[in-house]
Design a protein around this motif. Structure first.
Motif, short mmCIF file in Angstrom:
data_model
loop_
_atom_site.label_atom_id
_atom_site.label_comp_id
_atom_site.label_asym_id
_atom_site.label_seq_id
_atom_site.Cartn_x
_atom_site.Cartn_y
_atom_site.Cartn_z
N ASP A 1 41.30 38.96 22.82
CA ASP A 1 42.11 39.94 21.96
C ASP A 1 42.79 40.81 22.81
OD1 ASP A 1 41.29 38.99 19.53
OD2 ASP A 1 39.85 40.55 19.28
N GLU A 2 42.26 41.02 24.08
CA GLU A 2 42.56 42.10 25.01
C GLU A 2 43.61 41.58 26.26
OE1 GLU A 2 38.43 40.82 26.49
OE2 GLU A 2 39.61 40.98 24.72
N VAL A 3 44.19 40.16 26.04
CA VAL A 3 44.92 39.58 26.89
C VAL A 3 45.92 38.70 26.38
CG1 VAL A 3 44.70 37.47 28.60
CG2 VAL A 3 42.85 38.85 28.39
N ALA A 4 47.08 39.01 27.14
CA ALA A 4 48.48 38.40 26.41
C ALA A 4 48.28 36.93 26.45
CB ALA A 4 49.72 38.81 27.40
N ALA A 5 47.75 36.17 27.53
CA ALA A 5 47.68 34.86 27.69
C ALA A 5 46.75 34.23 26.61
CB ALA A 5 47.24 34.55 29.03
N SER A 6 47.44 33.09 26.19
CA SER A 6 46.30 32.48 25.12
C SER A 6 45.31 31.84 25.71
CB SER A 6 47.22 31.17 24.52
OG SER A 6 47.32 30.27 25.35
N ARG A 7 45.13 31.49 26.90
CA ARG A 7 44.08 31.26 27.83
C ARG A 7 43.57 31.89 28.84
NH1 ARG A 7 46.43 26.51 25.28
NH2 ARG A 7 44.84 25.22 24.12
N VAL A 8 42.23 32.18 29.14
CA VAL A 8 41.80 32.65 30.30
C VAL A 8 40.79 32.05 30.91
CG1 VAL A 8 40.66 34.66 31.22
CG2 VAL A 8 42.22 34.93 29.35
N VAL A 9 41.01 31.81 32.39
CA VAL A 9 39.96 31.14 33.21
C VAL A 9 39.15 31.95 34.08
CG1 VAL A 9 39.36 29.19 34.59
CG2 VAL A 9 40.95 28.71 32.75
N LEU A 10 37.79 32.24 33.84
CA LEU A 10 37.20 32.97 34.90
C LEU A 10 36.76 32.32 35.85
CD1 LEU A 10 35.26 35.67 32.52
CD2 LEU A 10 37.58 35.84 33.27
N ALA A 11 36.99 32.35 37.07
CA ALA A 11 36.49 31.52 38.19
C ALA A 11 35.77 32.20 39.35
CB ALA A 11 37.85 30.87 38.99
N ALA A 12 34.52 31.75 39.73
CA ALA A 12 33.73 32.54 40.64
C ALA A 12 34.27 31.97 42.20
CB ALA A 12 32.21 32.06 40.48
N ILE A 13 34.16 33.03 43.03
CA ILE A 13 34.63 32.79 44.30
C ILE A 13 33.61 33.22 45.30
CG2 ILE A 13 37.24 32.61 43.85
CD1 ILE A 13 37.21 35.60 44.89
N GLY A 14 32.37 33.46 44.75
CA GLY A 14 31.32 33.91 45.84
C GLY A 14 31.57 34.94 46.44
N ASP A 15 31.38 34.89 47.77
CA ASP A 15 31.58 35.76 48.92
C ASP A 15 32.99 36.23 49.07
OD1 ASP A 15 32.40 33.72 50.13
OD2 ASP A 15 30.56 33.62 51.75
N GLY A 16 34.00 35.57 48.48
CA GLY A 16 35.50 35.86 48.57
C GLY A 16 35.82 35.46 49.88
N LYS A 17 35.14 34.78 50.83
CA LYS A 17 35.67 34.40 52.10
C LYS A 17 36.57 33.22 51.60
CE LYS A 17 31.65 35.48 54.98
NZ LYS A 17 30.61 34.90 55.67
N PRO A 18 37.61 32.71 52.73
CA PRO A 18 38.68 31.68 52.31
C PRO A 18 38.10 30.46 51.88
CG PRO A 18 39.08 32.84 54.40
CD PRO A 18 37.66 33.27 54.14
N GLU A 19 36.76 29.96 52.48
CA GLU A 19 36.38 28.85 51.97
C GLU A 19 36.12 28.62 50.26
OE1 GLU A 19 34.87 29.17 56.13
OE2 GLU A 19 35.55 30.50 54.33
N SER A 20 35.39 30.19 49.92
CA SER A 20 34.90 30.08 48.79
C SER A 20 36.14 30.48 47.77
CB SER A 20 33.93 31.37 48.66
OG SER A 20 32.75 31.10 49.42
N VAL A 21 37.22 31.17 48.27
CA VAL A 21 38.40 31.35 47.38
C VAL A 21 38.96 29.74 47.01
CG1 VAL A 21 40.72 32.22 47.55
CG2 VAL A 21 38.78 33.70 48.22
N ARG A 22 38.84 29.07 48.03
CA ARG A 22 39.64 27.70 47.92
C ARG A 22 38.85 27.05 46.88
NH1 ARG A 22 43.03 23.97 49.78
NH2 ARG A 22 42.45 21.83 49.80
N THR A 23 37.46 27.04 46.83
CA THR A 23 36.71 26.32 46.04
C THR A 23 37.01 26.59 44.60
OG1 THR A 23 34.98 25.82 47.70
CG2 THR A 23 34.34 25.73 45.31
N GLY A 24 37.13 28.03 44.25
CA GLY A 24 37.13 28.68 43.06
C GLY A 24 38.86 28.36 42.43
N VAL A 25 39.64 28.42 43.40
CA VAL A 25 40.95 28.18 42.89
C VAL A 25 41.16 26.82 42.49
CG1 VAL A 25 43.42 28.40 43.68
CG2 VAL A 25 42.06 30.18 44.06
N LEU A 26 40.73 25.92 43.43
CA LEU A 26 40.96 24.41 43.05
C LEU A 26 40.52 23.98 41.74
CD1 LEU A 26 40.04 22.66 46.29
CD2 LEU A 26 42.32 22.60 45.39
#
Length: 512
Positions: A63-88
């Motif tokens: 209800d609280e989001v304009a987009a019809s779909r939401v994907v929550l993606a964990a990126i762990g410690d937020g380091k570049p390697e973890s960000v890459r894994t989450g975004v992929l």
């Protein structure tokens, strides 16, 4: 893909119109109290969204989001390697629905490295090759995601990193494009035409030499490889002038075998189609120049690409033939499938005329390097410790990693010949190293490094296709030099210069 950068919180991203909203969630606590942030916090507390990078939780029509779909993606410690894994993981999940506009927001603060990693991963996950497919099989142009808006807490703070990442992605995708093209759609002439197109970018000039020019230069080794093909060779020279005219350039040399049959030393039929990827070194040079043309750094760079096919006809090079390189050294060709080093050696000699600060050759050179390092890291060979450190640092920063292998003089023993100054192969043992030792003979007058990308330039199997590596590494290295933040400027040792001058005086997947 059209990348845009915006200052967005999770709450503001929730109000953005898009087909899919991706929220990158790190392991740190979420302090915001908006409805979506509260939902994310609840999901984490319940264990529905673990902190491990790459874990996903999909929401449909919240209800609280304009987009019809939401994907929550964990990126762990937020380091570049973890960000890459989450975004992929997130983009691969999102693209199944064919979204046109995607908004992706960091739930926590993100630095430039994290932003660059997110851009690269999103582009990688959404890339689709379409050039030689019909429109019917393409759907709507192959890539469904047309625009990706990346939201961060402070866009101004990461604008430079975002711009460089976007330019690097352009270069990587150009390298993928030409690496993926079949041999009949990527001849030496067509590759040269692609280089000429780069000459339209600011500060880039392109010159293309043909067979007669190569003959006049005395590039007998390069010409010998090309003589068995109906396609004429091309020697491509790219120049990017971003620094002062008297600044010594970095020279990039890319192996451009647009198709490799192995010649008379014929490859097995299985997977020979993948030998269209034998020009991925050349493609990485073109991709790097594409990025340079967009970023416009204060550095001078020269790109050299010897491009030809390794084919069979009545004029083809034979095992046992002796050819004379541009350096004057004679070479006994014991295996015609070890042709990459035969074209690179003349390009390395040509590079000397630029009095370069450093020379880096990039080549899908040996199946032995695939055996040694697999598809994770490229092989790095150099006798210059400063250059090695700079390239390794660039590889780590760009997640386009390499691994340094030895260059002990004993490895060159097998290259001795009774009939020429040097043989082009030295047997199976240490094949990646002996190939590098061969090239080192032609690089004694400058700081030199060799990147063997036979294991990293493309993937086989269901995911078959070019990776665009090592464009990320090369751009990162050049940008560090331009900023003066790379390792100390490399310089050849006295012994290396002495060795070089005296020498000048006197795959089935075995990629050579």
């Amino acid at each position: 893909m059209d990348f845009q950068l915006k200052t967005l919180t999770v709450a503001r991203a929730a109000a953005e119109k898009s087909d899919v909203l991706i929220v990158l969630v790190g392991s740190a606590p979420i302090g915001a109290k908006d409805p979506l942030s509260a939902r994310i916090a609840s999901a984490r507390k319940a264990g529905d969204l673990p902190d491990k990078a790459g874990k996903l939780l999909a929401l449909y029509h919240p209800d609280e989001v304009a987009a019809s779909r939401v994907v929550l993606a964990a990126i762990g410690d937020g380091k570049p390697e973890s960000v890459r894994t989450g975004v992929l993981a997130a983009v691969n999940a999102a693209k199944a629905q064919g979204p046109k506009r995607v908004v992706m927001v960091f739930a926590h603060e993100a630095d430039g490295a994290a932003v660059a990693s997110a851009v690269a991963a999103a582009a990688d996950a959404s890339y689709v090759y379409t050039t030689t497919k019909s429109k019917a099989s393409n759907g709507e142009g192959g890539r469904s995601i047309r625009q990706l808006v990346l939201g961060v807490a402070d866009a101004a703070a990461v604008t430079q990193a975002f711009g460089e990442a976007r330019a690097t992605v352009s270069g990587i995708e150009l390298a993928k494009e030409w690496g993926n093209r079949p041999g009949n759609h990527c001849t030496p002439t067509l590759l040269a035409d692609a280089a000429k197109e780069l000459g339209r970018l600011p500060r880039i000039k392109c010159e293309v030499l043909g067979p007669k020019d190569v003959q006049k230069l005395g590039m007998g080794s390069f010409a010998a490889v090309a003589q068995g093909s109906a396609e004429p060779l091309r020697f491509i020279v790219l120049r990017y002038q971003g620094g002062p005219k008297d600044q010594a350039p970095v020279v990039l040399v890319g192996k451009g075998i647009t198709f490799d049959t192995g010649g008379v030393s014929l490859k097995p039929a299985a997977e020979m189609d993948e030998m269209k990827f034998d020009m991925c070194g050349a493609a990485s040079v073109l991709g790097t120049f594409r990025a340079l043309g967009e970023i416009q750094p204060a550095i001078n760079v020269v790109g050299l690409v010897p491009a030809c096919e390794n084919m069979n006809d009545g004029r083809a090079l034979k095992p046992g033939d002796v050819v004379t390189s541009m350096s004057g050294q004679t070479i006994e060709v014991l295996n015609t499938d070890a042709e990459g080093r035969l074209i690179l050696c003349d390009a390395l000699t040509y590079a000397k005329r630029y009095e370069p600060a450093a020379v880096i050759d990039i080549a899908t050179l040996t199946g032995a390097c695939v055996v040694a390092l697999g598809g994770v890291r490229s092989g790095l060979f150099t006798s210059d410790d400063a250059l090695a450190a700079a390239l390794q640092a660039a590889g780590e920063a760009s997640q386009d990693r390499c691994w340094r292998l030895p260059l002990d003089d004993e490895y060159a023993e097998g290259l001795k010949s009774n009939f020429a100054d040097v043989a082009n192969v030295a047997g199976r043992a240490g094949g990646a190293i002996t190939a590098a030792k061969f090239l080192q003979r032609f690089a004694g007058d400058f700081a030199w490094a060799h990147l063997d990308i036979a294991g990293t330039a493309w993937k086989s199997g269901a995911a078959k296709g070019a990776t665009g590596r090592p464009v990320g590494l090369l751009v990162n290295y050049l940008m560090a030099r331009a900023r003066g933040t790379s390792a100390a400027a490399p310089s050849p040792s006295k012994s290396a210069r002495k060795t070089g001058s005296s020498a000048a005086a006197r795959k089935a997947r075995s990629v050579q």
